[in-house]
Motif scaffolding. Structure first.
Motif, PDB file in Angstrom:
ATOM      1  N   PHE A 143       0.842  -1.202   0.000  1.00 52.79           N
ATOM      2  CA  PHE A 143       0.000   0.000   0.000  1.00 52.79           C
ATOM      3  C   PHE A 143       0.881   1.258   0.000  1.00 52.79           C
ATOM      4  N   ASP A 144       0.586   2.180  -0.963  1.00 49.80           N
ATOM      5  CA  ASP A 144       1.136   3.542  -0.952  1.00 49.80           C
ATOM      6  C   ASP A 144       2.653   3.620  -1.098  1.00 49.80           C
ATOM      7  N   ALA A 145       3.295   2.586  -1.610  1.00 52.10           N
ATOM      8  CA  ALA A 145       4.722   2.657  -1.940  1.00 52.10           C
ATOM      9  C   ALA A 145       4.851   2.682  -3.459  1.00 52.10           C
ATOM     10  N   PRO A 146       5.852   3.377  -4.005  1.00 55.26           N
ATOM     11  CA  PRO A 146       6.015   3.397  -5.458  1.00 55.26           C
ATOM     12  C   PRO A 146       6.043   2.005  -6.087  1.00 55.26           C
ATOM     13  N   ALA A 172      -2.292  -4.949  -4.208  1.00 50.86           N
ATOM     14  CA  ALA A 172      -1.372  -3.813  -4.342  1.00 50.86           C
ATOM     15  C   ALA A 172      -2.222  -2.575  -4.600  1.00 50.86           C
ATOM     16  N   THR A 173      -2.093  -1.575  -3.751  1.00 54.89           N
ATOM     17  CA  THR A 173      -2.984  -0.422  -3.789  1.00 54.89           C
ATOM     18  C   THR A 173      -2.187   0.879  -3.832  1.00 54.89           C
ATOM     19  N   ASN A 174      -2.554   1.751  -4.755  1.00 56.54           N
ATOM     20  CA  ASN A 174      -2.009   3.117  -4.828  1.00 56.54           C
ATOM     21  C   ASN A 174      -0.487   3.132  -4.967  1.00 56.54           C
ATOM     22  N   ASN A 175       0.030   2.264  -5.815  1.00 53.65           N
ATOM     23  CA  ASN A 175       1.468   2.264  -6.080  1.00 53.65           C
ATOM     24  C   ASN A 175       1.782   3.213  -7.226  1.00 53.65           C
ATOM     25  N   ASP A 176       2.853   3.973  -7.097  1.00 56.79           N
ATOM     26  CA  ASP A 176       3.175   5.012  -8.069  1.00 56.79           C
ATOM     27  C   ASP A 176       3.809   4.463  -9.345  1.00 56.79           C
ATOM     28  N   LEU A 177       4.542   3.353  -9.241  1.00 61.11           N
ATOM     29  CA  LEU A 177       5.254   2.793 -10.393  1.00 61.11           C
ATOM     30  C   LEU A 177       4.761   1.395 -10.750  1.00 61.11           C
ATOM     31  N   TYR A 178       4.905   0.458  -9.821  1.00 67.30           N
ATOM     32  CA  TYR A 178       4.558  -0.945 -10.065  1.00 67.30           C
ATOM     33  C   TYR A 178       3.801  -1.505  -8.871  1.00 67.30           C
TER      34      TYR A 178
END
Length: 326
Positions: A128-131, A149-155
């Motif tokens: 959660f919330d990690a790139p 997997a939630t709110n990931n910036d890259l993958y």
């Protein structure tokens, strides 16, 4: 034994967790069990790098109903080789269960990073919330099951070789072959690179997964990455977002066989498969599509062969219509 972690979300539990992991490493395997709570981590928890001794494989259980949180630019838990590459690095069988890896979108954060395992299981975990949520390198026959997997910036999920990450690792000697993502969900952030990413790893599969949330660049990205990818398979992917790229992007040449079955695309104006610029694979096989929205497009000009094996049921998408191919 207890190692003194508070699990209150305020106390820095890094040292206590590391003591527990080191204790397991000294024992040659075992379990690290987290009581329910939120554990603040300010430096990476370093997982052991022990190797198989004779016929004795090293096993480890790490889990229970707990959240590991960081605001630092780190992987929360990581296993990287201490020196140059060797094949024994994969002789470790970890089981991660029930953990939430929580970041705050700081650049450089990864939830769980594993380099080297054989038969690893990651089950009922939340990234959660990690790139980057989960990063697997040189993980042979790993199974990722029922994770979110939630709110990931890259993958959301990244399956790859260790090429360029540690000394001596190449696509040929550090692939994550025969890794399976089963019943995994990615609730993406708009603009993320890929919800599911595979590189330089052969015979990998996605089964019964879901891509939803904000519009990623690509829901699924697969590439040869300088390795050998003879076969890659996706079964029953359900999508509920509209990537700015494609549901499945084939990123480079040298993939021999891609099989897609049970694909469901619920939104309008989606590019389902993009392989036009990659000179990608020898063969694409589409089996028994599920619901495909009438406005869905396919761009598969780079495949040498495309095979259709149909059993439509209620779906009436016309694959023969020229306008559906761009």
């Amino acid at each position: 034994p207890s190692f003194g972690a508070a699990g209150d979300g305020v106390t820095d539990d890094t040292a206590a967790i590391q003591r527990a992991v080191d204790h397991m490493a000294i024992a040659g395997g075992g379990a690290v069990v987290f009581p329910a709570g939120t554990y603040l981590v300010t430096a990476t928890i370093t997982l052991p790098t022990f190797r198989q001794t004779g016929n004795q494989r090293r096993y480890a259980y790490i889990g229970q109903d707990a959240t590991l949180y960081t605001a630092a630019a780190i992987p929360i838990m990581s296993r990287l080789p201490p020196a140059a590459h060797d094949t024994g690095l994969a002789d470790w069988t970890p089981y991660f269960h029930g953990l939430t890896f929580l970041g705050n979108h700081t650049v450089g954060q990864t939830g769980l990073q594993i380099a080297g395992s054989y038969g690893a299981i990651i089950e009922h975990c939340h990234f959660f919330d990690a790139p980057t949520g989960l990063d697997l390198m040189f993980c042979i026959m790993a199974e990722v099951r029922n994770c979110i997997a939630t709110n990931n910036d890259l993958y959301g999920y990244r399956v790859r070789s260790g090429n360029g990450v540690w000394a001596g690792a190449t696509p040929a000697n550090s692939a994550s072959n025969i890794t399976v993502l089963k019943s995994c969900r990615s609730y993406g952030l708009a603009g993320m690179t890929a919800q599911f990413y595979f590189s330089a790893s052969d015979q990998c599969r996605m089964v019964d997964c879901v891509a939803e949330g904000g519009a990623p660049v690509n829901a699924v990205y697969i590439e040869n990455g300088g390795g050998v990818v003879d076969n890659w398979e996706m079964v029953n992917l359900h999508t509920e977002n509209v990537p700015t790229g494609a549901v499945l992007k084939v990123g480079d040449a040298g993939i021999n066989q891609i099989s897609v079955s049970g694909l469901q695309i619920t939104q309008a104006n989606v590019l389902a498969i993009d392989a036009h610029s990659s000179q990608a694979a020898d063969t694409l096989t589409l089996y028994n599509p599920g619901y495909i929205h009438a406005t869905t497009k396919f761009d598969a000009a780079a495949f040498e062969q495309i095979w259709f094996v149909f059993g439509f049921g209620h779906d009436s998408y016309d694959f023969a219509l020229a306008a559906n191919w761009v």
